[in-house]
Scaffold this motif. Structure first.
Motif, PDB file in Angstrom:
ATOM      1  N   THR A  99     -42.586 -15.436  -0.733  1.00 26.99           N
ATOM      2  CA  THR A  99     -42.022 -14.277  -0.033  1.00 26.99           C
ATOM      3  C   THR A  99     -41.374 -14.703   1.274  1.00 26.99           C
ATOM      4  O   THR A  99     -40.288 -14.243   1.632  1.00 26.99           O
ATOM      5  CB  THR A  99     -43.122 -13.234   0.223  1.00 26.99           C
ATOM      6  OG1 THR A  99     -43.695 -12.850  -1.030  1.00 26.99           O
ATOM      7  CG2 THR A  99     -42.560 -12.021   0.919  1.00 26.99           C
ATOM      8  N   ARG A 100     -42.050 -15.575   2.020  1.00 29.48           N
ATOM      9  CA  ARG A 100     -41.468 -16.059   3.275  1.00 29.48           C
ATOM     10  C   ARG A 100     -40.207 -16.882   3.044  1.00 29.48           C
ATOM     11  O   ARG A 100     -39.335 -16.937   3.901  1.00 29.48           O
ATOM     12  CB  ARG A 100     -42.495 -16.900   4.023  1.00 29.48           C
ATOM     13  CG  ARG A 100     -43.607 -16.089   4.676  1.00 29.48           C
ATOM     14  CD  ARG A 100     -44.540 -16.996   5.441  1.00 29.48           C
ATOM     15  NE  ARG A 100     -45.546 -16.239   6.169  1.00 29.48           N
ATOM     16  CZ  ARG A 100     -46.486 -16.790   6.919  1.00 29.48           C
ATOM     17  NH1 ARG A 100     -46.549 -18.133   7.030  1.00 29.48           N
ATOM     18  NH2 ARG A 100     -47.364 -16.045   7.547  1.00 29.48           N
ATOM     19  N   LYS A 101     -40.123 -17.498   1.898  1.00 29.15           N
ATOM     20  CA  LYS A 101     -38.990 -18.377   1.638  1.00 29.15           C
ATOM     21  C   LYS A 101     -37.770 -17.615   1.169  1.00 29.15           C
ATOM     22  O   LYS A 101     -36.634 -17.983   1.513  1.00 29.15           O
ATOM     23  CB  LYS A 101     -39.394 -19.427   0.605  1.00 29.15           C
ATOM     24  CG  LYS A 101     -38.351 -20.509   0.395  1.00 29.15           C
ATOM     25  CD  LYS A 101     -38.874 -21.580  -0.542  1.00 29.15           C
ATOM     26  CE  LYS A 101     -37.854 -22.698  -0.722  1.00 29.15           C
ATOM     27  NZ  LYS A 101     -38.350 -23.757  -1.639  1.00 29.15           N
ATOM     28  N   TYR A 102     -37.951 -16.552   0.388  1.00 24.37           N
ATOM     29  CA  TYR A 102     -36.817 -15.905  -0.240  1.00 24.37           C
ATOM     30  C   TYR A 102     -36.594 -14.460   0.226  1.00 24.37           C
ATOM     31  O   TYR A 102     -35.489 -13.942   0.043  1.00 24.37           O
ATOM     32  CB  TYR A 102     -36.976 -15.923  -1.767  1.00 24.37           C
ATOM     33  CG  TYR A 102     -37.028 -17.323  -2.324  1.00 24.37           C
ATOM     34  CD1 TYR A 102     -35.893 -18.122  -2.318  1.00 24.37           C
ATOM     35  CD2 TYR A 102     -38.195 -17.838  -2.860  1.00 24.37           C
ATOM     36  CE1 TYR A 102     -35.929 -19.406  -2.831  1.00 24.37           C
ATOM     37  CE2 TYR A 102     -38.244 -19.123  -3.382  1.00 24.37           C
ATOM     38  CZ  TYR A 102     -37.113 -19.909  -3.362  1.00 24.37           C
ATOM     39  OH  TYR A 102     -37.146 -21.184  -3.860  1.00 24.37           O
ATOM     40  N   ILE A 103     -37.598 -13.787   0.741  1.00 19.96           N
ATOM     41  CA  ILE A 103     -37.399 -12.423   1.220  1.00 19.96           C
ATOM     42  C   ILE A 103     -36.790 -12.482   2.611  1.00 19.96           C
ATOM     43  O   ILE A 103     -37.314 -13.150   3.507  1.00 19.96           O
ATOM     44  CB  ILE A 103     -38.718 -11.640   1.246  1.00 19.96           C
ATOM     45  CG1 ILE A 103     -39.203 -11.409  -0.172  1.00 19.96           C
ATOM     46  CG2 ILE A 103     -38.551 -10.296   1.946  1.00 19.96           C
ATOM     47  CD1 ILE A 103     -38.346 -10.476  -0.991  1.00 19.96           C
ATOM     48  N   ARG A 104     -35.698 -11.792   2.830  1.00 17.54           N
ATOM     49  CA  ARG A 104     -34.955 -11.860   4.097  1.00 17.54           C
ATOM     50  C   ARG A 104     -35.499 -10.814   5.065  1.00 17.54           C
ATOM     51  O   ARG A 104     -34.932  -9.730   5.217  1.00 17.54           O
ATOM     52  CB  ARG A 104     -33.464 -11.654   3.830  1.00 17.54           C
ATOM     53  CG  ARG A 104     -32.866 -12.737   2.951  1.00 17.54           C
ATOM     54  CD  ARG A 104     -31.434 -12.452   2.612  1.00 17.54           C
ATOM     55  NE  ARG A 104     -31.287 -11.263   1.780  1.00 17.54           N
ATOM     56  CZ  ARG A 104     -30.122 -10.806   1.335  1.00 17.54           C
ATOM     57  NH1 ARG A 104     -29.015 -11.426   1.659  1.00 17.54           N
ATOM     58  NH2 ARG A 104     -30.074  -9.725   0.574  1.00 17.54           N
ATOM     59  N   ARG A 105     -36.598 -11.135   5.693  1.00 17.55           N
ATOM     60  CA  ARG A 105     -37.239 -10.245   6.661  1.00 17.55           C
ATOM     61  C   ARG A 105     -37.415 -10.964   7.992  1.00 17.55           C
ATOM     62  O   ARG A 105     -37.563 -12.184   8.025  1.00 17.55           O
ATOM     63  CB  ARG A 105     -38.604  -9.774   6.147  1.00 17.55           C
ATOM     64  CG  ARG A 105     -38.537  -8.856   4.941  1.00 17.55           C
ATOM     65  CD  ARG A 105     -39.926  -8.465   4.477  1.00 17.55           C
ATOM     66  NE  ARG A 105     -39.873  -7.577   3.315  1.00 17.55           N
ATOM     67  CZ  ARG A 105     -40.947  -7.127   2.683  1.00 17.55           C
ATOM     68  NH1 ARG A 105     -42.158  -7.492   3.077  1.00 17.55           N
ATOM     69  NH2 ARG A 105     -40.810  -6.323   1.642  1.00 17.55           N
TER      70      ARG A 105
END
Length: 632
Positions: free
Chosen positions: A174-180
Motif C-alpha cells: 500500500t505504501r509503495k503503490y497507493i498515492r497518499r
C-alpha cells in the motif's frame, strides 16, 4: 511538510497559485491544501481529461483504519479468498486449473478481483513480472488499488502467511503503490526527526529529541514575561519628523536595566536548531500569521481606497460615507499634486521631494524574553530559522516576526575585545536634522544605515557585557572550559547551566574543574594572583594550570544522558526493536551559578560533645528509678 506514501518526509514551502510535484506520484495545485487543517490524509486521483494535474481526495478515517477495526483480520486467509500454494510433491495432489479464486473486501464483502489458476505459475511466489507491474502502474487505474489486488492474488504463498506477516505485506504494498500523503506542521520534533533520518545528523551534533527536551528542562527555558518597557509605553502615533529625530538622537543607544528575567545566553553550533527549540519553548518562534494577514489586507485597502467602488459603480449610501470619500479624495489629490516652482527659481524647501523614512525600519530590541547568541563567525549560522519565516541575513526585513526583537547575535570578538571590532569602535558622528535634510538622498540613506547598525551593535554588546542572564545553554564543538570561563561571570545568581556534547570526554574534564576537591583547594589555597582582589575580580579569573576556571562559581555539577528505546507493541509480540540508528550518544552537563560569600565563613552556635549528654531521671511505678537519655 509532506509525509509521502513511502514514509519519507519532504519539506516544501506552500505558496498560493503554484504547483507541488511529488515526483512519480503526481502533482497538484497548492490552493487545494491551503486553509485546510494538518494531519489529513490525501489521495491523488487520476488525471481528468484535458487536465495536467491530479485532484485530491480526503481519505476518511474509516478507510484508513479498516484493517485494524475489522474483525476479519484476526483470522488467517482461507482457500476461498486466497490463493493456496501448489503441491511440490507431485501433480496428483495439485489443485485443478479450472477453479477461480477471488479477493473479497473484508468490509463490504464485495469481490475486488478474480483470477484463474492457469494464470498463476507454480515456479514463483510472486508471478507478476516487473514489466507487468510497470504496465499496471502506468495505467493508473483507481490510484493503485487494482495493482495491489492483483499482487495479492498472484502471490502463491499468501495462505502460508500469518496475520502479522499478511498485514505487513499489505501495508508494504500500500505504501509503495497507493498515492497518499499527509501534511504535517514543521514543529521542532518533526524537524529533528527529518534532520536525523533524512538529512545530515552532524549538522545538529546528533541531538535526539530527548536530548533537546533535557537541555530545555535543565536550562529552565520558558516564557520570560512581557517586556516591561513595551508594557509601560502606550502606542502613540509619531510624526515622520519626530521619528527620524528619535532615530538620530543619542538617546536611542542608551542601555537599559538588564536585571529583568527571561534573558538566555546561547552558544549554538547546530545551525540554529537549538535556538529554534528554545524560541519554541519561549513562545517567539512562530510569526503572528493572523495579525500579519490583517495588516497586509489593511495596507492593500488603504493603497486602493476607491478601487472597488469605481469598478462596481456603487456610491456611498450615507452622508458620512460621502464625506469620508471626499476627504480621502482631497488627501490623495494633495499627495499627488506638487507645487510647481516658478520659472528660474528652485523649490523653497527640500521637504517637498524627499522620501520619509518608515518607522518600521528600525526595530528596538526587547529587554525580556530574549535570546543572545554568541558565534565564532563573521555572521551567525542560523540556517534552520528560515523554515519558520525568519531571515537571518536581513532580520529587519520581517519586522512582524518575534525573533526580530527577541534574538540578538554577537561574535566572540565583540564580547571579549569589543574595541577591536570596527563596527563598535568606529562611532558615526551625530548630525542635526536640518543638516541631514540638506544632504542628497544617497548620502542621507548611507548615514542612517551606518548609524542604525552602530546603535544596534553597541546596544547588543553593552547589554551582553553587563550580564544578568537567566541561564546558559550550549551545544558546541568548542572547549566547554573556555566557554564557561567567559560566560559564567555574565550569569545571574542561581542561573541554570546546560551544556550538550556528542561525546563525554570534554564534559568529564569540565566536571573535574568544578569538583569538590577543586573547591576545597581553592578555598584553602587561593592563587597568588587573586590575593587581595574583590569577588568581582575573582569571577573573571583567566585560569592557570591548577585551576582552569574559578570552581567556586558553580555548584551541583553533574553529567547525564538519556535514550528512548522504541518498542514493537503487538498482541503476544511486544519486544524492543533490535535495530536503531547509530551516531553519537550525547551527554549533558548541568550545574547552577552561585555567588560565593565574601570574607571568611564562620560557624556559630552552641556545640556539645557526644559524651556530654543530659540524662533525665524518670520514676516508674513499681520499678524504682531508671536513667533514660534525652533524645531531644
Amino acid at each position: 511538510m509532506h509525509s509521502l506514501p513511502s514514509g519519507n518526509l519532504r519539506v516544501l514551502q506552500v505558496t498560493p497559485n503554484t504547483t507541488i510535484s511529488l515526483g512519480k506520484y503526481g502533482s497538484f495545485p497548492t490552493n487545494l491544501i491551503i486553509e485546510r487543517p494538518y494531519h489529513l490524509t490525501y489521495e491523488l486521483l487520476d488525471k481528468r481529461p484535458n487536465e495536467t494535474f491530479n485532484r485530491l481526495r480526503v481519505v476518511p478515517p474509516a478507510e484508513l483504519y479498516a484493517d485494524i477495526f475489522s474483525s476479519d483480520t484476526t483470522t488467517t486467509p482461507t482457500p476461498e479468498d486466497a490463493t493456496p500454494a501448489p503441491d511440490a510433491e507431485g501433480a496428483d495432489n495439485a489443485l485443478p486449473t479450472d477453479i477461480e479464486y477471488s479477493l473479497v473486501d473484508s468490509d463490504s464483502g464485495a469481490v475486488v478481483a478474480i483470477t484463474d489458476r492457469a494464470e498463476i505459475a507454480a515456479s514463483a511466489r510472486q508471478t507478476l513480472t516487473l514489466k507487468e507491474i510497470e504496465a499496471l502502474k502506468k495505467d493508473g487505474i483507481d490510484a493503485g488499488r487494482e495493482l495491489i489486488a492483483k499482487l495479492m492474488l498472484s502471490h502463491t504463498a499468501i495462505d502460508q502467511k500469518t496475520e502479522y506477516s499478511l498485514a505487513k505485506y499489505k501495508l508494504l504494498k500500500t505504501r509503495k503503490y497507493i498515492r497518499r500523503f499527509s501534511i504535517l506542521p514543521l514543529d521542532i520534533p518533526l524537524l529533528n526527526h527529518w534532520t536525523l533520518e533524512d538529512k545530515d545528523p552532524s549538522k545538529i551534533l546528533d541531538m535526539r529529541e530527548e536530548m533537546v527536551a533535557l537541555v530545555g528542562c535543565w536550562a529552565n527555558v520558558h516564557f520570560g514575561g512581557e517586556d516591561p518597557c513595551e508594557a509601560a509605553q502606550p502606542a502613540v502615533k509619531i510624526k515622520p519628523e519626530e521619528a527620524e529625530a528619535m532615530e538620530i538622537g543619542e538617546e536611542a543607544a542608551e542601555t537599559v536595566d538588564t536585571s529583568v528575567p527571561g534573558r538566555w545566553l546561547v552558544i549554538d553550533d547546530t545551525g540554529g536548531f537549538l535556538v529554534a527549540a528554545m524560541a519554541d519553548r519561549m513562545g517567539i518562534l512562530y510569526p503572528p500569521e493572523a495579525d500579519h494577514t490583517n495588516t497586509e489586507d489593511q495596507q492593500q485597502h488603504e493603497a486602493k481606497p476607491n478601487h472597488a467602488d469605481s469598478s462596481s459603480g456603487n456610491q456611498p449610501s450615507s452622508k458620512e460615507g460621502e464625506g469620508a470619500a471626499e476627504s480621502r479624495t482631497e488627501k490623495s489629490e494633495d499627495i499627488e499634486r506638487k507645487p510647481e516652482p516658478e520659472q528660474g527659481t528652485k523649490p523653497s524647501s527640500p521637504q517637498t521631494t524627499r522620501k520619509r523614512p518608515r518607522r518600521e525600519d528600525t526595530i528596538p530590541y526587547a529587554h525580556a524574553n530574549t535570546i543572545t547568541h554568541i558565534h565564532a563567525n563573521a555572521q551567525p549560522n542560523l540556517s534552520f530559522l528560515r523554515y519558520y519565516g525568519f531571515d537571518v541575513i536581513n532580520p529587519f526585513h520581517t519586522p512582524s516576526h518575534p525573533l526580530a526583537k527577541h534574538l540578538m547575535a554577537l561574535s566572540w570578538l565583540q564580547l571579549l575585545e569589543p574595541e577591536l571590532d570596527p563596527t563598535y569602535s568606529s562611532a558615526v558622528p551625530n548630525a542635526m536634522p536640518e543638516e541631514i535634510y540638506s544632504w542628497k538622498t544617497n548620502r542621507r540613506s548611507t548615514f542612517h544605515r551606518k548609524r542604525k547598525r552602530w546603535l544596534r551593535t553597541r546596544h547588543i554588546i553593552d547589554t551582553t557585557r553587563e550580564g544578568g542572564f537567566t541561564g546558559l545553554v550550549v551545544a558546541s564543538t568548542m572547549d566547554p572550559i573556555s566557554i564557561m570561563r567567559a560566560c559564567v561571570p555574565l550569569l545571574a545568581g542561581g542561573a541554570p547551566i546546560a551544556i550538550y556534547s556528542p561525546t563525554i570526554e570534554p564534559l568529564t574534564e569540565l566536571a573535574d574543574c568544578y569538583s569538590l576537591p577543586r573547591r576545597a583547594a581553592w578555598a584553602s589555597n587561593l592563587p597568588e594572583e587573586l590575593l587581595g582582589k574583590s569577588a568581582s575580580e575573582q569571577e573573571n579569573f583567566p585560569g592557570n594550570e591548577d585551576f582552569p576556571v574559578n570552581p567556586s562559581l558553580i555548584l551541583g555539577a553533574s553529567i547525564q544522558t538519556s535514550r528512548i528505546r522504541k518498542w514493537q507493541v503487538l498482541p503476544g509480540r511486544t519486544h524492543p526493536l533490535m535495530t536503531g540508528r547509530g551516531g553519537a550518544e550525547g551527554y549533558i552537563f548541568t550545574a547552577w551559578r552561585v555567588r560565593p560569600a565574601e570574607g571568611k565563613v564562620e560557624a556559630r552556635g552552641n556545640i556539645r560533645s557526644r559524651k556530654a549528654r543530659k540524662v533525665d531521671v524518670v520514676e516508674s511505678e513499681g520499678q524504682g528509678q531508671s536513667e533514660i537519655p534525652n533524645t531531644k
